[in-house]
Design an enzyme around this catalytic site. Structure first.
Site, PDB file in Angstrom:
ATOM      1  N   CYS A  90       0.842  -1.187   0.000  1.00  0.00           N
ATOM      2  CA  CYS A  90       0.000   0.000   0.000  1.00  0.00           C
ATOM      3  C   CYS A  90       0.879   1.239   0.000  1.00  0.00           C
ATOM      4  O   CYS A  90       2.091   1.162   0.150  1.00  0.00           O
ATOM      5  CB  CYS A  90      -0.888   0.007   1.238  1.00  0.00           C
ATOM      6  SG  CYS A  90      -1.722  -1.565   1.562  1.00  0.00           S
ATOM      7  N   ARG A 104       2.358   1.954  -7.000  1.00  0.00           N
ATOM      8  CA  ARG A 104       2.506   0.786  -6.143  1.00  0.00           C
ATOM      9  C   ARG A 104       1.326  -0.173  -6.291  1.00  0.00           C
ATOM     10  O   ARG A 104       1.409  -1.322  -5.854  1.00  0.00           O
ATOM     11  CB  ARG A 104       2.640   1.229  -4.683  1.00  0.00           C
ATOM     12  CG  ARG A 104       3.869   2.085  -4.426  1.00  0.00           C
ATOM     13  CD  ARG A 104       3.827   2.702  -3.052  1.00  0.00           C
ATOM     14  NE  ARG A 104       4.069   1.725  -1.999  1.00  0.00           N
ATOM     15  CZ  ARG A 104       5.256   1.501  -1.452  1.00  0.00           C
ATOM     16  NH1 ARG A 104       6.310   2.165  -1.865  1.00  0.00           N
ATOM     17  NH2 ARG A 104       5.392   0.617  -0.497  1.00  0.00           N
ATOM     18  N   TRP A 117      -4.133  -1.821  -1.226  1.00  0.00           N
ATOM     19  CA  TRP A 117      -4.147  -3.019  -2.069  1.00  0.00           C
ATOM     20  C   TRP A 117      -4.640  -4.142  -1.170  1.00  0.00           C
ATOM     21  O   TRP A 117      -3.982  -4.520  -0.210  1.00  0.00           O
ATOM     22  CB  TRP A 117      -2.747  -3.311  -2.610  1.00  0.00           C
ATOM     23  CG  TRP A 117      -2.685  -4.373  -3.655  1.00  0.00           C
ATOM     24  CD1 TRP A 117      -2.773  -4.209  -5.010  1.00  0.00           C
ATOM     25  CD2 TRP A 117      -2.494  -5.782  -3.456  1.00  0.00           C
ATOM     26  NE1 TRP A 117      -2.651  -5.413  -5.657  1.00  0.00           N
ATOM     27  CE2 TRP A 117      -2.481  -6.400  -4.729  1.00  0.00           C
ATOM     28  CE3 TRP A 117      -2.338  -6.583  -2.328  1.00  0.00           C
ATOM     29  CZ2 TRP A 117      -2.315  -7.774  -4.897  1.00  0.00           C
ATOM     30  CZ3 TRP A 117      -2.180  -7.959  -2.495  1.00  0.00           C
ATOM     31  CH2 TRP A 117      -2.169  -8.530  -3.769  1.00  0.00           C
ATOM     32  N   ASN A 141       0.586  -0.390   6.119  1.00  0.00           N
ATOM     33  CA  ASN A 141       1.090  -1.202   5.019  1.00  0.00           C
ATOM     34  C   ASN A 141       1.723  -2.432   5.628  1.00  0.00           C
ATOM     35  O   ASN A 141       2.633  -2.329   6.450  1.00  0.00           O
ATOM     36  CB  ASN A 141       2.124  -0.423   4.201  1.00  0.00           C
ATOM     37  CG  ASN A 141       2.742  -1.272   3.101  1.00  0.00           C
ATOM     38  OD1 ASN A 141       2.185  -2.288   2.694  1.00  0.00           O
ATOM     39  ND2 ASN A 141       3.898  -0.855   2.623  1.00  0.00           N
ATOM     40  N   GLY A 142       1.260  -3.616   5.226  1.00  0.00           N
ATOM     41  CA  GLY A 142       1.813  -4.853   5.764  1.00  0.00           C
ATOM     42  C   GLY A 142       0.711  -5.834   6.092  1.00  0.00           C
ATOM     43  O   GLY A 142      -0.434  -5.687   5.650  1.00  0.00           O
ATOM     44  N   GLU A 170      10.441 -13.677 -19.397  1.00  0.00           N
ATOM     45  CA  GLU A 170      10.092 -12.286 -19.120  1.00  0.00           C
ATOM     46  C   GLU A 170       9.045 -11.774 -20.108  1.00  0.00           C
ATOM     47  O   GLU A 170       8.108 -11.055 -19.730  1.00  0.00           O
ATOM     48  CB  GLU A 170      11.351 -11.414 -19.165  1.00  0.00           C
ATOM     49  CG  GLU A 170      11.110  -9.921 -19.107  1.00  0.00           C
ATOM     50  CD  GLU A 170      10.481  -9.430 -17.819  1.00  0.00           C
ATOM     51  OE1 GLU A 170      10.141  -8.233 -17.745  1.00  0.00           O
ATOM     52  OE2 GLU A 170      10.306 -10.228 -16.871  1.00  0.00           O
ATOM     53  N   LYS A 206       5.389 -10.346 -19.020  1.00  0.00           N
ATOM     54  CA  LYS A 206       4.920  -9.010 -19.372  1.00  0.00           C
ATOM     55  C   LYS A 206       3.555  -9.072 -20.050  1.00  0.00           C
ATOM     56  O   LYS A 206       2.674  -8.268 -19.775  1.00  0.00           O
ATOM     57  CB  LYS A 206       5.924  -8.333 -20.310  1.00  0.00           C
ATOM     58  CG  LYS A 206       7.148  -7.786 -19.621  1.00  0.00           C
ATOM     59  CD  LYS A 206       6.808  -6.558 -18.799  1.00  0.00           C
ATOM     60  CE  LYS A 206       7.910  -6.285 -17.789  1.00  0.00           C
ATOM     61  NZ  LYS A 206       7.910  -7.204 -16.647  1.00  0.00           N
ATOM     62  N   GLU A 247       0.926  -9.851 -17.460  1.00  0.00           N
ATOM     63  CA  GLU A 247       0.736  -8.788 -16.478  1.00  0.00           C
ATOM     64  C   GLU A 247      -0.182  -7.677 -16.972  1.00  0.00           C
ATOM     65  O   GLU A 247      -1.051  -7.206 -16.228  1.00  0.00           O
ATOM     66  CB  GLU A 247       2.089  -8.164 -16.115  1.00  0.00           C
ATOM     67  CG  GLU A 247       2.937  -8.982 -15.168  1.00  0.00           C
ATOM     68  CD  GLU A 247       4.241  -8.271 -14.854  1.00  0.00           C
ATOM     69  OE1 GLU A 247       4.632  -8.266 -13.686  1.00  0.00           O
ATOM     70  OE2 GLU A 247       4.870  -7.731 -15.782  1.00  0.00           O
ATOM     71  N   HIS A 303       8.505 -32.008 -25.358  1.00  0.00           N
ATOM     72  CA  HIS A 303       8.261 -32.759 -24.127  1.00  0.00           C
ATOM     73  C   HIS A 303       6.952 -32.352 -23.465  1.00  0.00           C
ATOM     74  O   HIS A 303       6.809 -32.484 -22.243  1.00  0.00           O
ATOM     75  CB  HIS A 303       9.429 -32.582 -23.161  1.00  0.00           C
ATOM     76  CG  HIS A 303      10.706 -33.145 -23.663  1.00  0.00           C
ATOM     77  ND1 HIS A 303      10.976 -34.499 -23.700  1.00  0.00           N
ATOM     78  CD2 HIS A 303      11.795 -32.542 -24.196  1.00  0.00           C
ATOM     79  CE1 HIS A 303      12.173 -34.710 -24.210  1.00  0.00           C
ATOM     80  NE2 HIS A 303      12.698 -33.527 -24.535  1.00  0.00           N
ATOM     81  N   LYS A 346       3.297  -2.678  -7.349  1.00  0.00           N
ATOM     82  CA  LYS A 346       4.667  -2.460  -7.805  1.00  0.00           C
ATOM     83  C   LYS A 346       5.682  -3.051  -6.844  1.00  0.00           C
ATOM     84  O   LYS A 346       6.624  -3.715  -7.241  1.00  0.00           O
ATOM     85  CB  LYS A 346       4.914  -0.963  -7.973  1.00  0.00           C
ATOM     86  CG  LYS A 346       6.330  -0.606  -8.457  1.00  0.00           C
ATOM     87  CD  LYS A 346       6.572  -1.081  -9.866  1.00  0.00           C
ATOM     88  CE  LYS A 346       7.888  -0.606 -10.421  1.00  0.00           C
ATOM     89  NZ  LYS A 346       8.167  -1.170 -11.750  1.00  0.00           N
TER      90      LYS A 346
END
Length: 607
Positions: A2, A27, A74, A98-99, A479, A483, A486, A502, A602
């Site tokens: 947050c 964030r 968040w 935050n936490g 990556e 992306k 996301e 495979h 973030k």
């Protein structure tokens, strides 16, 4: 995960709080709110969704006061609805957090025995109720906060306001970052310095277990033992231009475009002007005394570590183990004599990565880190921290931080290779000369954007995508898939090309786009063979290669993206660019929230 801000000011703080929260939007969040003390009266305003909704509410229902706290949430405990939105408030206490409070259920049970009930689903409400309980028993606000945090288990950055206290704010941190900003007759708190940048550039970072009692004229910090301590106030150099879109539609677009510049700055910070050496901060590290390297990180930083594994092993002959930080410490892996541990984190506050680092303290010979925030917990707790000099990265999907991480990791690998006698002075200097030329090559590579945009318009119609790469291109494939997932919400997977037969080949049909990342290197022919297997089954191939690769293997592919030629060791940095463009323009075509994709934050500062 947050964003927290707080102001003891000389002007009305509501608009200042909202502006500061806007600087923390990167964030990730799903609701926001502020609380103020005005003539001793504690009030709050909260809204679901974007900060514009909170701004509209404050126009309709203003909130006065020159003392206030604010929060972007968040959701962790409880749905993102109004009742769960911060700040949480009792009769005399408002708090933002935050936490994660891990023992909140036990605390709730204790409060229930005292006849105190909760109204929300959040763990944070328990903090406010507990502080209120101690105040009701006669404790001062400071004593109430100290008694409250002493009972909390988990991670927290907390800020408290109190009814009747217009010149008091109390802050505490454990596991989540929190900074104090110093002004002229004002004092501020924030989750990071970016939030405070318009108001001050003098910042003090609280350390683990610190509690700070703030007034407009004083800051008193105590450690976990209750002893008064002094924490250094630093003058921060925050480039405000880098927190602006500078004419781009999205921060992500701007940050992709910034890569030649920031990588140039990163290289210049470490490579001697005569290209004879790589200058490490502080005492550096003696790679001749290291016989093993363990690396742990999360998300995109983990893929940077996977790429670096190839560099360290192939260039320096140094065995490397890479793991997800979220798994590393729970395996309780043996850290043997001669082992160095390296941790990569953009924010320097990633909870799992920080925990992995702390697991290695006292076990590893050296603790190294690569971060974008030199004042962060991971940076401060490392023997050697290598800043990446990317500047503030606002888009949730990392772009320039990733390539700057790769740049620093390659420099470290080259330093190790030279120190261990695997690269002669002449070869070492040639590699550094090639790195000096990388920003110009990246600038030329920007020209592929328009072609990638046209490909993305078709890719946006897909529900799934596959990325393939071999050797150093395999982490870049991972990556690229990340992306795309996301920011466009298209399901995407990545595989080492040799693993195609495979299992994943069963997914191939005429609707499946397959992105093949294959510069013409020693593994090119093998990758092309795998690509032919895809095309034989109707798969639509997007081949990302160089001029020689395009000439040799473009027949039959759906689309080819041609990259400039570059030194072999630099290919992962260069080839990150087209997969970033691919994800970005696909997301733009689909109309998703590119900079703040759903459900993502973030900086992941909770486990």
């Amino acid at each position: 995960m947050c964003g927290i801000v707080g102001i003891l000011g000389t002007h009305e703080v509501a608009p200042m709080l909202v502006e500061a929260l806007k600087r923390l939007e990167y964030r990730g969040y799903d609701s926001a709110g502020i609380a103020t003390v005005n003539d001793g009266v504690l009030e709050r305003r909260r809204a679901i969704g974007k900060l514009v909704n909170l701004g509209d509410l404050l126009v309709r229902d203003p909130l006065a006061g020159k003392s206030g706290i604010g929060h972007t949430r968040w959701a962790t405990h409880g749905a993102p609805n109004l009742i769960n939105t911060h700040p949480h408030q009792t009769r005399r206490v408002a708090v933002v957090h935050n936490g994660i409070i891990e023992n909140y259920r036990d605390l709730r049970a204790d409060l229930a025995k005292a006849g105190i009930s909760h109204q929300t689903e959040t763990d944070t409400e328990t903090v406010a109720l507990l502080a209120q309980h101690y105040i009701d028993e006669g404790a001062t606000p400071e004593v109430a906060v100290r008694r409250t945090v002493a009972r909390l288990e988990g991670a927290y950055a907390l800020a408290f306001l109190f009814e009747g206290e217009s010149d008091l704010m109390i802050a505490a941190r454990k596991g989540s970052p929190l900074a104090i900003g110093h002004g002229d007759g004002e004092v501020y708190i924030g989750s990071d310095a970016i939030a405070l940048a318009p108001m001050t550039n003098r910042v003090t970072y609280l350390e683990e277990g610190d509690c700070a009692v703030l007034t407009r004229s004083s800051v008193r910090i105590t450690d976990p033992a209750g002893q008064i301590v002094t924490r250094e106030a630093r003058t921060m150099r925050i480039d405000a231009a880098r927190i602006d879109k500078a004419g781009h539609k999205h921060f992500m677009s701007k940050e992709i475009a910034e890569q030649p510049t920031v990588i140039s700055e990163t290289i210049a910070a470490y490579v001697a002007s005569d290209r004879s050496d790589i200058n490490l901060p502080g005492k550096g590290i003696d790679f001749t005394k290291i016989n093993r390297l363990v690396m742990a990180s999360c998300g995109t930083a983990y893929y940077a570590c996977l790429t670096a594994k190839y560099w360290f092993e192939q260039l320096a002959g140094l065995p490397v183990e890479v793991d997800f930080a979220s798994e590393f410490r729970y395996r309780t892996p043996p850290v043997t004599e001669g082992t160095a541990a390296l941790f990569v984190s953009q924010s320097g506050e990633t909870a799992d990565t920080l925990a992995a680092l702390r697991y290695c303290v006292g076990k590893a010979q050296s603790i190294l880190s690569v971060t974008n925030v030199p004042e962060s917990s991971i940076a401060r707790e490392s023997d050697l921290n290598m800043p990446i000099f990317a500047g503030a990265e606002i888009g949730v999907a990392s772009t320039k931080a990733f390539t700057c991480q790769l740049t620093v990791l390659l420099l470290l690998a080259l330093k190790a290779a030279h120190a261990r006698g695997r690269l002669s002075d002449e070869a070492f200097k040639a590699k550094l000369t090639a790195m000096r030329g990388l920003p110009a090559i990246l600038n030329r590579a920007m020209s592929v954007e328009e072609h990638v945009r046209s490909i993305s318009q078709r890719l946006a119609e897909s529900r799934d995508a596959l990325f393939l790469g071999r050797g150093r291109m395999f982490p870049i494939a991972l990556e690229g898939a990340l992306k795309l997932k996301e920011i466009s919400y298209i399901h995407a997977e990545a595989y080492a090309s040799g693993e195609l037969k495979h299992g994943p080949i069963a997914l191939i049909d005429e609707k499946m786009p397959v992105v093949v990342i294959a510069p013409r290197d020693a593994l090119f022919d093998k990758t092309v063979s795998n690509m032919q297997e895809v095309m034989a089954r109707g798969g639509k191939v997007v081949l990302i290669t160089d001029q020689a690769g395009a000439a040799a293997a473009s027949d039959g592919v759906w689309q080819t993206i041609v990259m400039p030629d570059v030194d072999f060791d630099l290919t992962p940095i260069l080839y990150a660019l087209p997969v970033q463009f691919l994800a970005y323009h696909t997301a733009v075509t689909k109309g998703t929230d590119v900079d703040q994709p759903r459900n993502l934050a973030k900086s992941v500062t909770v486990e």
